[in-house]
Design a protein around this motif. Structure first.
Motif, PDB file in Angstrom:
ATOM      1  N   GLY A  72     -19.651  73.190 -12.971  1.00 23.59           N
ATOM      2  CA  GLY A  72     -18.304  73.277 -12.437  1.00 23.59           C
ATOM      3  C   GLY A  72     -17.759  74.676 -12.536  1.00 23.59           C
ATOM      4  O   GLY A  72     -17.844  75.291 -13.602  1.00 23.59           O
ATOM      5  N   PRO A  73     -17.194  75.195 -11.442  1.00 24.58           N
ATOM      6  CA  PRO A  73     -16.692  76.567 -11.455  1.00 24.58           C
ATOM      7  C   PRO A  73     -15.337  76.719 -12.126  1.00 24.58           C
ATOM      8  O   PRO A  73     -14.919  77.836 -12.448  1.00 24.58           O
ATOM      9  CB  PRO A  73     -16.603  76.914  -9.966  1.00 24.58           C
ATOM     10  CG  PRO A  73     -16.349  75.593  -9.308  1.00 24.58           C
ATOM     11  CD  PRO A  73     -17.097  74.585 -10.105  1.00 24.58           C
ATOM     12  N   THR A  74     -14.637  75.604 -12.314  1.00 27.02           N
ATOM     13  CA  THR A  74     -13.268  75.701 -12.838  1.00 27.02           C
ATOM     14  C   THR A  74     -13.076  74.924 -14.128  1.00 27.02           C
ATOM     15  O   THR A  74     -11.949  74.671 -14.539  1.00 27.02           O
ATOM     16  CB  THR A  74     -12.261  75.186 -11.789  1.00 27.02           C
ATOM     17  OG1 THR A  74     -12.555  73.811 -11.506  1.00 27.02           O
ATOM     18  CG2 THR A  74     -12.328  76.007 -10.514  1.00 27.02           C
ATOM     19  N   VAL A  75     -14.168  74.526 -14.748  1.00 26.44           N
ATOM     20  CA  VAL A  75     -14.056  73.739 -15.982  1.00 26.44           C
ATOM     21  C   VAL A  75     -13.574  74.635 -17.114  1.00 26.44           C
ATOM     22  O   VAL A  75     -14.198  75.643 -17.426  1.00 26.44           O
ATOM     23  CB  VAL A  75     -15.415  73.110 -16.362  1.00 26.44           C
ATOM     24  CG1 VAL A  75     -15.259  72.286 -17.637  1.00 26.44           C
ATOM     25  CG2 VAL A  75     -15.965  72.262 -15.236  1.00 26.44           C
ATOM     26  N   ILE A  76     -12.485  74.260 -17.713  1.00 32.39           N
ATOM     27  CA  ILE A  76     -11.981  75.003 -18.858  1.00 32.39           C
ATOM     28  C   ILE A  76     -12.537  74.382 -20.133  1.00 32.39           C
ATOM     29  O   ILE A  76     -12.960  73.222 -20.143  1.00 32.39           O
ATOM     30  CB  ILE A  76     -10.444  75.032 -18.886  1.00 32.39           C
ATOM     31  CG1 ILE A  76      -9.876  73.607 -18.933  1.00 32.39           C
ATOM     32  CG2 ILE A  76      -9.904  75.790 -17.675  1.00 32.39           C
ATOM     33  CD1 ILE A  76      -8.357  73.557 -19.040  1.00 32.39           C
ATOM     34  N   THR A  77     -12.531  75.156 -21.177  1.00 34.69           N
ATOM     35  CA  THR A  77     -13.184  74.732 -22.410  1.00 34.69           C
ATOM     36  C   THR A  77     -12.663  73.392 -22.909  1.00 34.69           C
ATOM     37  O   THR A  77     -13.433  72.539 -23.353  1.00 34.69           O
ATOM     38  CB  THR A  77     -13.020  75.803 -23.491  1.00 34.69           C
ATOM     39  OG1 THR A  77     -13.601  77.026 -23.018  1.00 34.69           O
ATOM     40  CG2 THR A  77     -13.722  75.386 -24.780  1.00 34.69           C
ATOM     41  N   SER A  78     -11.363  73.187 -22.815  1.00 37.04           N
ATOM     42  CA  SER A  78     -10.785  71.937 -23.307  1.00 37.04           C
ATOM     43  C   SER A  78     -11.226  70.735 -22.489  1.00 37.04           C
ATOM     44  O   SER A  78     -11.082  69.592 -22.941  1.00 37.04           O
ATOM     45  CB  SER A  78      -9.261  72.032 -23.327  1.00 37.04           C
ATOM     46  OG  SER A  78      -8.756  72.270 -22.029  1.00 37.04           O
ATOM     47  N   SER A  79     -11.763  70.950 -21.313  1.00 39.65           N
ATOM     48  CA  SER A  79     -12.216  69.852 -20.449  1.00 39.65           C
ATOM     49  C   SER A  79     -13.723  69.758 -20.351  1.00 39.65           C
ATOM     50  O   SER A  79     -14.244  68.952 -19.580  1.00 39.65           O
ATOM     51  CB  SER A  79     -11.639  70.027 -19.033  1.00 39.65           C
ATOM     52  OG  SER A  79     -10.235  70.007 -19.057  1.00 39.65           O
ATOM     53  N   LEU A  80     -14.414  70.544 -21.128  1.00 38.68           N
ATOM     54  CA  LEU A  80     -15.869  70.643 -21.009  1.00 38.68           C
ATOM     55  C   LEU A  80     -16.557  69.304 -21.206  1.00 38.68           C
ATOM     56  O   LEU A  80     -17.598  69.053 -20.613  1.00 38.68           O
ATOM     57  CB  LEU A  80     -16.393  71.645 -22.045  1.00 38.68           C
ATOM     58  CG  LEU A  80     -17.769  72.250 -21.774  1.00 38.68           C
ATOM     59  CD1 LEU A  80     -17.705  73.212 -20.607  1.00 38.68           C
ATOM     60  CD2 LEU A  80     -18.293  72.955 -23.011  1.00 38.68           C
ATOM     61  N   LYS A  81     -15.981  68.441 -22.015  1.00 41.36           N
ATOM     62  CA  LYS A  81     -16.622  67.167 -22.330  1.00 41.36           C
ATOM     63  C   LYS A  81     -16.210  66.041 -21.392  1.00 41.36           C
ATOM     64  O   LYS A  81     -16.633  64.905 -21.577  1.00 41.36           O
ATOM     65  CB  LYS A  81     -16.322  66.783 -23.782  1.00 41.36           C
ATOM     66  CG  LYS A  81     -16.856  67.799 -24.788  1.00 41.36           C
ATOM     67  CD  LYS A  81     -16.582  67.383 -26.214  1.00 41.36           C
ATOM     68  CE  LYS A  81     -17.144  68.420 -27.190  1.00 41.36           C
ATOM     69  NZ  LYS A  81     -16.923  68.030 -28.606  1.00 41.36           N
ATOM     70  N   LEU A  82     -15.443  66.375 -20.363  1.00 41.17           N
ATOM     71  CA  LEU A  82     -14.972  65.371 -19.412  1.00 41.17           C
ATOM     72  C   LEU A  82     -15.814  65.409 -18.156  1.00 41.17           C
ATOM     73  O   LEU A  82     -15.855  66.428 -17.455  1.00 41.17           O
ATOM     74  CB  LEU A  82     -13.507  65.616 -19.066  1.00 41.17           C
ATOM     75  CG  LEU A  82     -12.518  65.580 -20.224  1.00 41.17           C
ATOM     76  CD1 LEU A  82     -11.114  65.917 -19.737  1.00 41.17           C
ATOM     77  CD2 LEU A  82     -12.532  64.224 -20.910  1.00 41.17           C
TER      78      LEU A  82
END
Length: 125
Positions: free
Chosen positions: A98-108
């Motif tokens: 994913g090009p826009t995955v932020i660290t806080s959402s990495l596990k989603l």
């Protein structure tokens, strides 16, 4: 964009497998990438991943110390080395980017745009 996962198979408990995921038309070095798995009757769950910077790795508690994620940006390939496999590791394993995955959402899983087709890992007891 295409992600092609491979390397799954049947292994006895305590054994090892190495999964690979080759990406085309996707530059790994600028994407967050990761591995997820889904067992029958269960939701897809995060296994391991790299942040977009590539400097940080994250693991599910259930695989820490047994699995290692790595990447070869030159080959646009993501790996998952799985050691000390357990029957509860049995699942279809998917790579994702994913090009826009932020660290806080990495596990989603919902945060990822692109998915490989999955490779079956079966661990016998």
């Amino acid at each position: 964009v295409q992600l092609q996962a491979s390397g799954g198979g049947l292994v006895q408990a305590g054994g090892s497998l190495r999964l690979s995921c080759v990406a085309s038309r996707l530059t790994f070095s600028t994407f967050a990438v990761g591995w997820f798995r889904q067992a029958p009757g269960k939701e897809r769950e995060f296994v391991a991943g790299f942040s977009r910077s590539g400097n940080s790795q994250y693991y599910a508690d259930s695989v820490k110390g047994r699995f290692t994620i790595s990447r070869d940006n030159a080959k646009n390939t993501l790996y998952l080395q799985m050691n000390s496999l357990k029957p509860e590791d049995t699942a279809v394993y998917y790579c994702a980017g994913g090009p826009t995955v932020i660290t806080s959402s990495l596990k989603l899983s919902s945060a990822y745009h692109y998915w490989g087709q999955g490779t079956q890992v079966t661990v016998s007891s």
